[in-house]
Design an enzyme around this catalytic site. Structure first.
Site, short mmCIF file in Angstrom:
data_model
loop_
_atom_site.label_atom_id
_atom_site.label_comp_id
_atom_site.label_asym_id
_atom_site.label_seq_id
_atom_site.Cartn_x
_atom_site.Cartn_y
_atom_site.Cartn_z
N HIS A 32 3.94 7.50 -5.91
CA HIS A 32 4.90 6.44 -5.61
C HIS A 32 5.07 5.57 -6.84
CE1 HIS A 32 6.87 3.10 -3.51
NE2 HIS A 32 7.12 3.98 -2.55
N ASP A 81 6.52 9.80 3.22
CA ASP A 81 7.13 11.08 3.56
C ASP A 81 6.10 12.18 3.85
OD1 ASP A 81 9.46 10.08 1.19
OD2 ASP A 81 9.94 10.42 3.29
#
Ligand code: SDX
Length: 430
Positions: A308, A365
């Site tokens: 991320h 996700d």
């Protein structure tokens, strides 16, 4: 030099920059006059170190793995709130009281129907069309039925535009799905809540009403909550960029859908399931070989659902989803071999130096696809579900940008590395 300024030592001398304080998190160097006054610019691909605006909607503490919307933690919101209540909080900055919430919920759930002329719009798409392409096109298309929203100037029109988009996106999503499977479109039901109506339009048929399971409604509310907003992510920055030219809310949001569709962003939830399925189906694929591929710079494969830009700790949304996955599976499919593979991948990666050194953890996700699957959604609808969740966040940022006196049209600079000036060469001399 005072404590709220910083000094840059430039080739042509020192340059003092004001520091912009934040409520929480890092202060910012105010470089709005830098180019004009110092004749240098900054270089920051992907805006990794650059704030494009001041905002009071969401705060992410990447090092601590914390996420707050208008000051409320994602854990408390996921446990106590509903998706429409969070949408209200994101748009208007405060939790609604009982009357406000009831009016908001009724207004939205009673405006989910599309103009009947939109039928021919869906019929024009091939059945194999990816629903994200349909979603972004249809979002622009529905604005043509509401001219007043095309150039909203008054708060009343902007609020109405926001309600229309939030109300109608699930219907657009469900109709895109029904078109892809060759089944008749289903209409929302005014007796149902927002999420119930969406599930009804997705899974009922004219010949058979789908029984709406409260456990599934609760799970989908939590999933939409976890996707609702996340500071200046790629798609939100896109919505702000398009909206900064005074483009209307509908087309700005439609542009955000395009950014979200990318596999490095919201498209990752579909890519995670495809990755897990490939490991499951390939007798030669192992957890170790998969991690080796992800680490191999000559292989474009990445461990989807991992890493991320902001989190250097566990994404709090992934933490909630990881624990939620078991509950949802227990209430639905019972088990899923892909969840077992995901858990093994996570355990191995979190002990692997490559991932540990780069602080790569599961993101939102990584587990969401397993849950969407358990709820009965097909893979090509996963990013669509992310879009329905993210919509109120996009609208809140579009609204905040349009009332921010600092807002300017988004027009970044570049560092030119091309040819210097040169004369045109006639064809017969080349
Ligand atoms: C979302 O921004 C948001 O808030 C997004 C989001 C939201 O709610 O809006 O949280 C939603 O988009 C989550 C991210 C979903 N995407 C994926 O899961 C795709 C896989 N992840 C990556 O591609 C990557 O981690 C990104 C895109 C998420 C972040 O990319 P960055 O910040 O540009 O980091 P990078 O590519 O520069 O990576 C730094 C290093 C590199 O290695 P080195 O060059 O230092 O050797 O980490 C490596 C990368 O190769 N790396 C990975 C990896 N992610 C980063 N290596 C293998 N697998 C990965 N998944």
């Amino acid at each position: 030099m005072s404590e709220d300024t910083a000094r840059l030592e430039l080739p042509n001398g020192p340059y003092d920059v004001d520091l912009l304080e934040s409520t929480v998190g890092l202060p910012g160097l105010d470089i709005r006059k830098l180019r004009a006054e110092s004749r240098v610019i900054t270089f920051d691909p992907g805006f990794a170190n650059t704030a494009i605006a001041k905002s009071s909607i969401t705060y992410v503490d990447g090092a601590a793995g914390e996420l707050r919307h208008r000051g409320y933690s994602i854990e408390e919101i996921a446990k106590n709130s509903s998706f429409l209540e969070l949408a209200y909080l994101l748009l208007y900055g405060a939790l609604p009281n009982a009357v406000e919430l009831s009016e908001w919920e009724n207004d939205i759930s009673h405006h989910m129907m599309l103009n009947e002329e939109m039928r021919s719009f869906f019929d024009a798409f091939p059945r194999r069309a990816h629903p994200m392409a349909v979603l972004s096109s249809a979002t622009n298309a529905i604005s043509t039925f509401y001219d007043v929203y095309r150039r909203p100037t008054r708060k009343k029109e902007i609020d109405a535009g926001a309600r229309t988009l939030i109300a109608k996106l699930p219907t657009i999503a469900a109709w895109a799905y029904k078109k892809s499977i060759g089944e008749p479109y289903m209409y929302p039901n005014d007796e149902y809540s927002y999420v119930e109506s969406f599930l009804h339009m997705m899974f009922s048929r004219p010949t058979q009403e789908k029984r709406i399971d409260p456990a599934i409604v609760k799970a989908l509310n939590v999933l939409l909550i976890l996707h609702a907003d996340h500071e200046m992510n790629c798609s939100t920055a896109t919505v702000r960029s398009v909206g900064s030219s005074r483009a209307n809310m509908f087309t700005s949001v439609a542009a955000g859908m395009g950014a979200l569709w990318g596999p490095l962003h919201g498209g990752a939830n579909q890519a995670v399931i495809e990755m897990l399925q490939a490991i499951h189906d390939d007798p030669d694929a192992t957890i170790a070989s998969t991690l080796e591929r992800a680490k191999d710079k000559n292989d474009e494969f990445r461990l989807m659902g991992f890493g991320h830009r902001v989190y250097t700790n566990y994404d709090p949304r992934a933490k909630i989803l990881a624990s939620y996955a078991e509950d949802v599976l227990a209430a639905t499919a019972g088990s899923d071999p892909l969840l077992d593979i995901a858990r093994d991948l996570e355990a191995a990666a979190l002990e692997d130096d490559y991932f540990v050194e780069r602080k790569l953890f599961p993101n939102v996700d990584f587990y969401s696809g397993v849950i969407f699957r358990a709820l009965g959604f097909p893979q090509r609808m996963f990013t669509v579900l992310f879009t329905i969740g993210r919509l109120p966040g996009w609208i809140a940022h579009w609204m905040e940008m349009n009332t921010d006196p600092d807002t300017r049209i988004m027009r970044p600079r570049q560092i030119y590395i091309g040819e210097p000036a040169r004369a045109y060469v006639p064809l017969d001399q080349r």
